[in-house]
Design a protein around this motif. Structure first.
Motif, short mmCIF file in Angstrom:
data_model
loop_
_atom_site.label_atom_id
_atom_site.label_comp_id
_atom_site.label_asym_id
_atom_site.label_seq_id
_atom_site.Cartn_x
_atom_site.Cartn_y
_atom_site.Cartn_z
N TYR A 48 0.81 -1.22 0.00
CA TYR A 48 0.00 0.00 0.00
C TYR A 48 0.84 1.27 0.00
O TYR A 48 0.51 2.25 -0.67
N GLU A 49 1.94 1.26 0.74
CA GLU A 49 2.76 2.47 0.88
C GLU A 49 4.02 2.41 0.01
O GLU A 49 4.22 3.26 -0.86
N PHE A 50 4.86 1.42 0.24
CA PHE A 50 6.16 1.37 -0.43
C PHE A 50 6.01 1.17 -1.93
O PHE A 50 6.73 1.78 -2.73
N LEU A 51 5.08 0.29 -2.35
CA LEU A 51 4.83 0.05 -3.77
C LEU A 51 3.55 0.73 -4.23
O LEU A 51 2.74 0.15 -4.95
N SER A 52 3.34 1.96 -3.79
CA SER A 52 2.11 2.68 -4.13
C SER A 52 2.07 3.11 -5.59
O SER A 52 1.01 3.40 -6.13
N MET A 53 3.23 3.16 -6.27
CA MET A 53 3.33 3.45 -7.70
C MET A 53 2.62 4.75 -8.10
O MET A 53 1.70 4.75 -8.92
N PRO A 54 3.04 5.88 -7.55
CA PRO A 54 2.39 7.15 -7.90
C PRO A 54 2.74 7.59 -9.33
O PRO A 54 3.87 7.45 -9.78
N ILE A 55 1.74 8.10 -10.02
CA ILE A 55 1.93 8.69 -11.35
C ILE A 55 1.40 10.11 -11.28
O ILE A 55 0.19 10.33 -11.16
N ASP A 56 2.31 11.08 -11.38
CA ASP A 56 1.95 12.49 -11.16
C ASP A 56 1.83 13.22 -12.50
O ASP A 56 2.76 13.90 -12.93
N LEU A 57 0.70 13.09 -13.13
CA LEU A 57 0.47 13.76 -14.41
C LEU A 57 0.06 15.22 -14.23
O LEU A 57 0.21 16.03 -15.14
N LEU A 58 -0.48 15.54 -13.04
CA LEU A 58 -1.02 16.88 -12.81
C LEU A 58 -0.18 17.67 -11.81
O LEU A 58 -0.65 18.64 -11.23
N ARG A 59 1.05 17.22 -11.62
CA ARG A 59 2.04 17.95 -10.82
C ARG A 59 1.52 18.28 -9.42
O ARG A 59 0.97 19.36 -9.18
N PHE A 86 -0.27 -4.19 -6.49
CA PHE A 86 -0.15 -5.41 -5.69
C PHE A 86 -1.11 -5.42 -4.50
O PHE A 86 -1.33 -6.47 -3.90
N TRP A 87 -1.69 -4.27 -4.16
CA TRP A 87 -2.64 -4.19 -3.06
C TRP A 87 -4.08 -4.26 -3.54
O TRP A 87 -4.98 -4.67 -2.81
N GLN A 88 -4.31 -3.90 -4.80
CA GLN A 88 -5.68 -3.79 -5.30
C GLN A 88 -6.40 -5.13 -5.31
O GLN A 88 -5.81 -6.19 -5.56
N ALA A 89 -7.71 -5.07 -5.10
CA ALA A 89 -8.53 -6.29 -5.06
C ALA A 89 -8.51 -7.03 -6.39
O ALA A 89 -8.50 -8.27 -6.41
N TYR A 90 -8.49 -6.28 -7.51
CA TYR A 90 -8.58 -6.95 -8.80
C TYR A 90 -7.39 -7.89 -9.05
O TYR A 90 -7.53 -8.93 -9.70
N THR A 91 -6.23 -7.54 -8.53
CA THR A 91 -5.05 -8.41 -8.70
C THR A 91 -5.30 -9.77 -8.10
O THR A 91 -5.03 -10.82 -8.71
N TRP A 92 -5.85 -9.79 -6.89
CA TRP A 92 -6.05 -11.05 -6.18
C TRP A 92 -7.28 -11.81 -6.69
O TRP A 92 -7.34 -13.04 -6.57
N ILE A 93 -8.23 -11.09 -7.27
CA ILE A 93 -9.35 -11.78 -7.93
C ILE A 93 -8.84 -12.52 -9.16
O ILE A 93 -9.22 -13.67 -9.42
N PHE A 94 -7.96 -11.86 -9.92
CA PHE A 94 -7.34 -12.53 -11.08
C PHE A 94 -6.56 -13.77 -10.64
O PHE A 94 -6.68 -14.84 -11.25
N VAL A 95 -5.75 -13.62 -9.58
CA VAL A 95 -4.93 -14.74 -9.12
C VAL A 95 -5.81 -15.90 -8.67
O VAL A 95 -5.59 -17.06 -9.05
N SER A 96 -6.81 -15.62 -7.85
CA SER A 96 -7.70 -16.69 -7.35
C SER A 96 -8.48 -17.33 -8.49
O SER A 96 -8.75 -18.54 -8.47
N SER A 97 -8.83 -16.55 -9.49
CA SER A 97 -9.56 -17.09 -10.65
C SER A 97 -8.68 -18.03 -11.45
O SER A 97 -9.13 -19.10 -11.89
N LEU A 98 -7.43 -17.66 -11.65
CA LEU A 98 -6.51 -18.52 -12.40
C LEU A 98 -6.25 -19.83 -11.65
O LEU A 98 -6.18 -20.90 -12.26
N ILE A 99 -6.14 -19.76 -10.33
CA ILE A 99 -5.95 -20.97 -9.54
C ILE A 99 -7.17 -21.89 -9.67
O ILE A 99 -7.05 -23.11 -9.75
N SER A 100 -8.36 -21.29 -9.70
CA SER A 100 -9.58 -22.09 -9.77
C SER A 100 -9.70 -22.86 -11.08
O SER A 100 -10.42 -23.87 -11.14
N ILE A 101 -9.03 -22.42 -12.12
CA ILE A 101 -9.03 -23.17 -13.39
C ILE A 101 -8.51 -24.59 -13.16
O ILE A 101 -9.05 -25.56 -13.70
#
Length: 509
Positions: free
Chosen positions: A294-305, A314-329
């Motif tokens: 959440y903090e160290f790998l927050s990956m900020p992108i500052d387009l608006l200065r 790596f913290w977002q829910a969608y990442t782990w939904i993808f991972v759990s879905s692939l395992i379920s295959i």
């Protein structure tokens, strides 16, 4: 006049949804075009700022739009593997001799759990309700309504995360501002479910149970704050609600919905959800991991200065939904032909929902940065009158004055109806509500929280959610008959939320 012009993109979207056959995505495109055009020619915004805002808005939408892709992929895998049929049959068997308790377990309890882990309650619960004997219209209504009580904590807290990012506070503080609304909204939702399911009979029988659900929702939310994991509030509360309702059920002689063979089949069927819950608990409860992702790998992108967008992949829910879905295959042992089916079905399903989830973030970011110009020191708002958010706020302050706190949940309902999701509505109206509240000397964050809860209530009348529910039982078109039945229920719940908002208008934490 400036306020009406600034609000016109939202009005265009609303009119397109109400009076044309436009989809949510197409109506959003009309609104985006209007916002872009007005920003350039009326509010004197730099083209470069607008282009940067569009990219920033797209990046900010990813926690929501990628959730759509990930959850639909997971749902398709479970359908192809036969898991959904098992889930439906098992759900139907719970408390089957007491329809009131069975309905509350499915709609409020399981609905909250499913939505909190990224599943789609309206597509899972609607077929179960039909199998229980409810009409298609009533099944659609109940499935869209039930999980609203904790809509703010759906999909592992994505609405909460967007809320905290938009107003600039941490997750724990944001959750504390949501807390006063939780019990009231959960109680009113439970009453609404009971009344729609069984009229006054269910309402009288389940009144005290609805109060208990409201208390559980509050205590579960408080507990998640103490644990510093507010993103799993929906999961905690949903499980507690199911346990509480099940404890009230008295099975008849010979009845056993939990045979060993059925347990094994159900555990296999819901394995993607169980794996996902395991990942999420590990990521959020293990402090070093949570800090790293959440903090160290927050990956900020500052387009608006100075206003970075944090990806936190790596913290977002969608990442782990993808991972759990692939395992379920591998758990479902899908063959190549089934995988092809999953791919093509998912590809067909995700395009429109992905766009609908993205478009309103683009509009929000354009409105938020309208009037900005490029200067030697960066991007600056040289004239506040040229900012759409400020124009809307100033006009609203003059129009509503001391009654503005009563208006906030209804603004949320409007946003939820227009955008189809609480998260998108919060993104659109958070900064506007903050600005208006400051002008009127009200508590900005509590007023914005009221908007967020109002937009959650709108799930019961959202065209996109109702259509998804209708599609799950092959009754496309029935959703049009649902709206009149749920519209007044939503307004009554919004009124109750408005009273809480008015009471908290000067309160600070």
């Amino acid at each position: 006049m400036d306020g009406l012009v600034a609000f016109s993109p939202v009005l265009i979207i609303l009119l397109a949804l109400l009076f044309t056959r436009s989809s949510v995505g197409l109506a959003g495109l009309f609104g985006l075009s209007a916002a872009f055009f007005l920003s350039v020619f009326y509010f004197q915004t730099s083209i470069e700022i607008l282009l940067r805002s569009l990219i920033a808005g797209f990046l900010a939408s990813l926690p929501v739009s990628m959730i759509v892709v990930a959850s639909l992929l997971q749902l398709t895998i479970m359908e192809t593997g036969g898991a959904m049929n098992t889930v439906i049959l098992f759900s139907k068997g719970l408390c089957e001799k007491d329809k009131m308790l069975q309905t509350l377990i499915l709609v409020v309890g399981f609905g909250t759990i499913l939505s909190s882990i990224g599943a789609v309650p309206v597509t899972v619960i609607t077929p179960v309700l039909v199998a229980m004997g409810y009409s298609s219209i009533k099944s659609i209504s109940l499935a869209a309504l039930g999980y609203d009580s904790l809509c703010t904590y759906t999909i592992l807290g994505v609405p909460l995360v967007v809320f905290s990012d938009m107003i600039g506070i941490d997750l724990i503080s944001a959750a504390k501002y949501f807390l006063p609304f939780v019990s009231v909204v959960s109680f009113s939702i439970s009453l609404a479910v009971l009344y729609m399911a069984g009229g006054m009979n269910f309402l009288k029988r389940g009144f005290w149970l609805s109060i208990l659900i409201g208390i559980i929702a509050f205590l579960g939310s408080e507990f998640s704050i103490i644990l510093r994991v507010p993103v799993i509030t929906g999961l905690i509360v949903g499980v507690l609600v199911v346990i509480a309702i099940m404890s009230l059920y008295k099975p008849r002689n010979g009845e056993n919905a939990f045979r060993v063979d059925r347990k094994i089949n159900v555990i296999k069927a819901i394995s993607p959800w169980l794996i996902l819950i395991g990942f999420i608990l590990f990521v959020n409860l293990c402090t070093p991991v949570r800090f790293a992702f959440y903090e160290f790998l927050s990956m900020p992108i500052d387009l608006l200065r100075g206003k970075p967008v944090y990806l936190r992949v790596f913290w977002q829910a969608y990442t782990w939904i993808f991972v759990s879905s692939l395992i379920s295959i591998f758990i479902y042992k899908l063959n190549k032909q089934q995988l092809k089916t999953v791919f093509h079905k998912t590809k067909t399903r995700v395009v429109k929902p992905f766009w609908s989830a993205t478009i309103f973030f683009l509009i929000a970011y354009i409105m938020l940065h309208s009037g900005y110009q490029k200067t030697y020191s960066g991007f600056e708002l040289l004239n506040f009158q040229n900012n759409m958010i400020h124009a809307m706020a100033a006009s609203s302050a003059k129009l509503f004055k001391d009654l503005y706190p009563l208006f906030t949940p209804f603004l949320g309902v409007l946003g939820g109806f227009v955008t189809g999701t609480q998260t998108s509505a919060t993104a659109m109206f958070a900064n506007y509500t903050m600005e208006t509240s400051r002008l009127l000397n009200f508590s900005p964050i509590f007023m914005t929280a009221a908007v967020a809860f109002g937009s959650g209530l709108a799930s019961a009348i959202s065209p996109s959610k109702l259509q998804n529910a209708a599609a799950s039982i092959d009754k496309i078109g029935e959703e049009r008959k649902v709206l009149p039945k749920t519209f007044y229920v939503v307004l009554l719940m919004a009124l109750l939320t408005a009273l809480v908002s008015y009471f908290l208008r000067y309160h600070t934490l």
